[in-house]
Design a protein around this motif. Structure first.
Motif, mmCIF file in Angstrom:
data_model
loop_
_atom_site.group_PDB
_atom_site.id
_atom_site.type_symbol
_atom_site.label_atom_id
_atom_site.label_comp_id
_atom_site.label_asym_id
_atom_site.label_seq_id
_atom_site.Cartn_x
_atom_site.Cartn_y
_atom_site.Cartn_z
ATOM 1 N N LEU B 9 0.837 -1.195 0.000
ATOM 2 C CA LEU B 9 0.000 0.000 0.000
ATOM 3 C C LEU B 9 0.873 1.246 0.000
ATOM 4 C CD1 LEU B 9 -3.018 0.362 0.085
ATOM 5 C CD2 LEU B 9 -2.814 0.850 2.513
ATOM 6 N N LEU B 16 1.495 6.912 -6.674
ATOM 7 C CA LEU B 16 0.449 7.893 -6.986
ATOM 8 C C LEU B 16 0.938 9.302 -6.718
ATOM 9 C CD1 LEU B 16 -2.683 6.119 -5.528
ATOM 10 C CD2 LEU B 16 -2.243 6.651 -7.917
ATOM 11 N N LEU B 17 1.633 9.440 -5.581
ATOM 12 C CA LEU B 17 2.101 10.746 -5.164
ATOM 13 C C LEU B 17 3.082 11.331 -6.174
ATOM 14 C CD1 LEU B 17 1.796 12.116 -2.190
ATOM 15 C CD2 LEU B 17 4.255 11.875 -2.287
ATOM 16 N N ALA B 20 1.306 12.495 -9.105
ATOM 17 C CA ALA B 20 0.589 13.743 -8.853
ATOM 18 C C ALA B 20 1.535 14.932 -8.872
ATOM 19 C CB ALA B 20 -0.117 13.661 -7.503
ATOM 20 N N LEU B 21 2.708 14.760 -8.260
ATOM 21 C CA LEU B 21 3.678 15.855 -8.220
ATOM 22 C C LEU B 21 4.113 16.221 -9.625
ATOM 23 C CD1 LEU B 21 5.958 15.097 -5.158
ATOM 24 C CD2 LEU B 21 3.930 16.493 -5.313
ATOM 25 N N THR B 24 1.406 18.136 -11.325
ATOM 26 C CA THR B 24 1.297 19.503 -10.825
ATOM 27 C C THR B 24 2.422 20.369 -11.358
ATOM 28 O OG1 THR B 24 0.765 18.327 -8.820
ATOM 29 C CG2 THR B 24 0.720 20.718 -8.717
ATOM 30 N N ALA B 25 3.631 19.824 -11.283
ATOM 31 C CA ALA B 25 4.784 20.601 -11.732
ATOM 32 C C ALA B 25 4.638 20.947 -13.208
ATOM 33 C CB ALA B 25 6.066 19.818 -11.497
ATOM 34 N N CYS B 28 2.075 23.645 -13.665
ATOM 35 C CA CYS B 28 2.571 24.960 -13.288
ATOM 36 C C CYS B 28 3.513 25.496 -14.341
ATOM 37 C CB CYS B 28 3.310 24.893 -11.950
ATOM 38 S SG CYS B 28 2.229 24.459 -10.610
ATOM 39 N N GLY B 29 4.307 24.596 -14.900
ATOM 40 C CA GLY B 29 5.293 25.025 -15.881
ATOM 41 C C GLY B 29 4.645 25.622 -17.114
ATOM 42 N N GLY B 32 1.573 29.593 -16.631
ATOM 43 C CA GLY B 32 1.769 31.029 -16.541
ATOM 44 C C GLY B 32 2.166 31.719 -17.836
ATOM 45 N N SER B 33 2.867 30.998 -18.706
ATOM 46 C CA SER B 33 3.460 31.680 -19.842
ATOM 47 C C SER B 33 2.423 32.208 -20.828
ATOM 48 C CB SER B 33 4.427 30.734 -20.564
ATOM 49 O OG SER B 33 3.756 29.537 -20.866
#
Lengths: 302, 399
Positions: B9, B16-17, B20-21, B24-25, B28-29, B32-33
């Motif tokens: 587990l 999974l984590l 997910a990271l 997300t990264a 974000c990358g 914004g541009s």
């Protein structure tokens, strides 16, 4: 007809095989059951934290204020070099600690009375009294305190009636300390109550049988067993104070800014990368705090 | 749970984590541009105002689309107004920047003040408007036609709306005799009784005071300060901090401090004077003879405005004399369109003079309107402290 029977049989056998697989590998069933909640937790909760950390290493263009995606440690360097941010961090942690100690001192006798002395009906009443403030908005309670502490407010009215001078508490760090201690008190009372309630009567009787007086029983039996509850409560009071920005903005005066206020300012400028960098400070502080709390056994008893 | 299953587990969760990271990264990358100014090359907007889109989304100071005059607009144009009240300039910028900037495709107009407008222009969050489509613009006082805070390189990023001075307010029963100049805010005599705005643009107020009290510093414009002038101003502000009871974030908080007797002297806005006097708090406002700093608001058009026709219709409507007069008296501020004067007097006798709308043009030179400080000093030198330096210094003063 036979086709249906065959289909039914194969479906049945598939189901059997599936349940056999689950039986052979218990972790598979559990993994499938937990996949959705774990995914939500990872994406929503840790994902938000991760994006915070990532943007802390970016910068803004000084002309357009747009975020520049270039890795840099400049934000952390500014935080380290400018004593303004040390001052603000020190103030935030100091007040969070003061509020935690105050709440622990206030909550212990109250929780003890509720858990071990008060008759059941009183207990219910006290529970309502402790939780009642939580029924109203946090903002309402802070504004209420602002009117109480104001120069023309209730506190000075009472003091003047008794022939005493004004307290002069409005817009000071003392005002913040009072308001924080008030708004987070229920979060300390409840875990301490839970810890005290679970102490078996036989322990106290044994202590008495062995000749210990009340104070010795309190020191050697009750307090050690209440510590996990106090530590659990302190996690709430400490972290809630550490991350707050509304109370400093509303009842604090000149020189009352918390980390949260600066983060809010920087988000507004907008300088998200710097806000993110400063916002990592409470995360680190809380991490250290939780490690200490674990040592003290906060996660075993509750 | 068995030992082995727990380990599996944990591995599953870790997998999974990490996923997910990474997501997300990556998110974000890329995000914004896209907010780079794409529309800022458009010299003029549309050549005519088309049919309304049925809705208009505003970020505004409270009461800037008060139903007293906005309902008529909604009936005439069919543009239903959805409003978001902002409490500070920073909040306005944040709202405009949310959702990828340019108003996020959600907002049409923002009633930005001069300390926010240049930031919005530089960030590409607002786009130029065709000023010819707003007929009342021709009637504006000259200083509000193309002011530095909303017009860049001859392009109008919106239309001027209303303005107001930052006034010196004092409690007439506690401060006797009343102050006559800005020096009162730096006078140790009033320690613990002073409130001033918690806004980096407040540095200009201190610079404005130094401009007159220490002429040898050579300050010509309180928003254009070189290092030496800036340092002197910050030193003054650091001394002032010891006297300040409250740095107010929202003017209503400053107002409450006056009402509760916690402060007796401070810098605030005419709207607060009116509100306090309406509650019988003994306060009086003055604009010292040297003048004051002031704010001027602009209806700015979001770069991604979803209802541009309704937005133009609103800019046209809000600048007409009658609406200008109504808004001025509801909020307690001064129109940019002097033709509003008779309408103001009709609603409240003498109000045109009370709000300085009948002052000669020369008088307006004593009001130093908010603008975002930049390195270009405006006199050929480029060693002026920019807004970032102002922000940092302000945190050092108040934090």
């Amino acid at each position: 007809m036979t086709e249906f029977a065959e289909a039914g049989a194969s479906l049945r056998s598939a189901r059997l095989r599936l349940s056999a697989a689950f039986w052979r590998r218990p972790w598979l069933k559990l993994g499938l059951l937990l996949a959705a909640p774990v995914l939500v937790f990872a994406v929503v909760y840790l994902g938000a934290l991760a994006s915070l950390f990532v943007s802390a290493f970016w910068q803004i263009d000084s002309f357009t204020a747009a975020v520049v995606h270039k890795w840099t440690l400049d934000n952390f360097k500014t935080l380290w070099d400018d004593h303004t941010y040390w001052r603000i961090t020190g103030r935030t942690i100091g007040l969070a600690a003061a509020v935690t100690v105050t709440d622990a001192v206030l909550a212990f006798p109250l929780a003890y009375f509720m858990a071990r002395i008060a008759p059941p009906r009183w207990r219910a009443l006290l529970f309502v009294a402790v939780l009642l403030p939580l029924w109203s908005s946090y903002l309402v309670r802070i504004y209420a305190w602002r009117t109480i502490l104001a120069k023309n407010g209730a506190l000075n009215w009472v003091l003047n009636g008794l022939g005493l001078p004004d307290a002069g508490l409005a817009y000071t760090n003392t005002a913040m300390w009072i308001v924080f201690s008030y708004v987070w008190l229920p979060f300390m009372v409840l875990p301490v109550y839970a810890a005290l309630e679970r102490i078996p009567d036989s322990y106290l009787e044994a202590s008495q049988d062995l000749g210990a007086k009340g104070s010795r029983t309190l020191r050697s039996v009750i307090l050690p067993l209440a510590i996990p509850g106090i530590v659990a409560g302190s996690i709430f009071t400490f972290s809630l104070t550490l991350g707050d920005f509304i109370t400093p903005a509303l009842v604090g005066g000149a020189g009352s800014s918390f980390i949260g206020n600066i983060v809010e300012d920087k988000v507004g400028e907008p300088n998200i990368p710097f806000a993110a960098a400063f916002a990592t400070v409470p995360v680190v502080v809380m991490g250290i705090y939780l490690l200490i709390a674990r040592r003290l056994g906060a996660f075993e008893a509750v | 749970m068995s030992r082995i299953s727990r380990r599996y587990l944990a591995w599953a969760a870790l997998g999974l984590l990490t996923g997910a990271l990474a997501i997300t990264a990556a998110g974000c990358g890329g995000g914004g541009s896209s907010s780079k100014s794409s529309e800022s090359t458009t010299t003029v907007g549309p050549t005519s105002i088309g049919k309304g889109e049925g809705a208009l989304n505003l970020i505004e100071w409270p009461y800037y689309s008060d139903p007293k005059f906005a309902t008529k607009f909604e009936q005439q144009t069919g543009c239903k107004i959805h409003r978001k009240d902002a409490g500070s300039s920073n909040q306005m910028v944040s709202l405009m920047r949310a959702g990828g900037g340019g108003g996020g495709g959600q907002w049409d107009l923002v009633s930005a003040s001069g300390d926010a407008s240049l930031r919005l222009i530089r960030g590409g969050d607002v786009k130029p408007v065709n000023i010819n489509l707003i007929p009342s613009w021709n009637d504006f006082l000259p200083i509000f036609k193309s002011p530095a805070h909303n017009t860049v390189d001859g392009k109008h990023y919106g239309v001027s709306l209303q303005w107001g001075p930052n006034v010196l307010l004092y409690n007439t029963t506690k401060i006797k005799p009343g102050p006559t100049n800005w020096g009162a805010l730096y006078d140790p005599k009033y320690k613990g009784q002073i409130t001033i705005p918690n806004n980096p643009i407040q540095i200009a107020d201190a610079a404005f005071y130094l401009q007159h009290s220490q002429p040898d510093l050579g300050i010509k414009d309180p928003y254009e300060l070189n290092k030496k002038q800036f340092d002197a101003t910050i030193a003054l502000l650091k001394n002032q901090r010891k006297l300040v009871k409250l740095y107010w974030v929202y003017d209503t908080d400053g107002r409450a401090a006056f009402a509760n007797g916690d402060v007796s002297l401070g810098a605030i806005w005419p709207v607060d004077t009116l509100a306090l006097q309406a509650k019988n708090v003994p306060v009086k406002e003055i604009i010292p003879t040297v003048g004051a700093t002031g704010w001027a608001d602009t209806w700015m058009l979001a770069a991604k405005a979803p209802h541009p026709n309704c937005a133009y219709k609103w800019m046209k409507y809000a600048t007409t004399p009658q609406v200008q007069a109504q808004q001025a008296l509801i909020f307690g501020e001064t129109p940019v369109n002097p033709k509003a004067c008779p309408f103001m007097n009709k609603i409240e006798a003498g109000s045109c003079a009370k709000y300085h709308l009948d002052e000669p043009l020369k008088w307006y030179n004593t009001i130093k309107f908010w603008k975002t400080p930049v390195a270009d000093c405006g006199d050929g030198n480029t060693d002026c402290m920019n807004y970032n330096a102002w922000l940092t210094a302000w945190t050092q003063v108040t934090g």
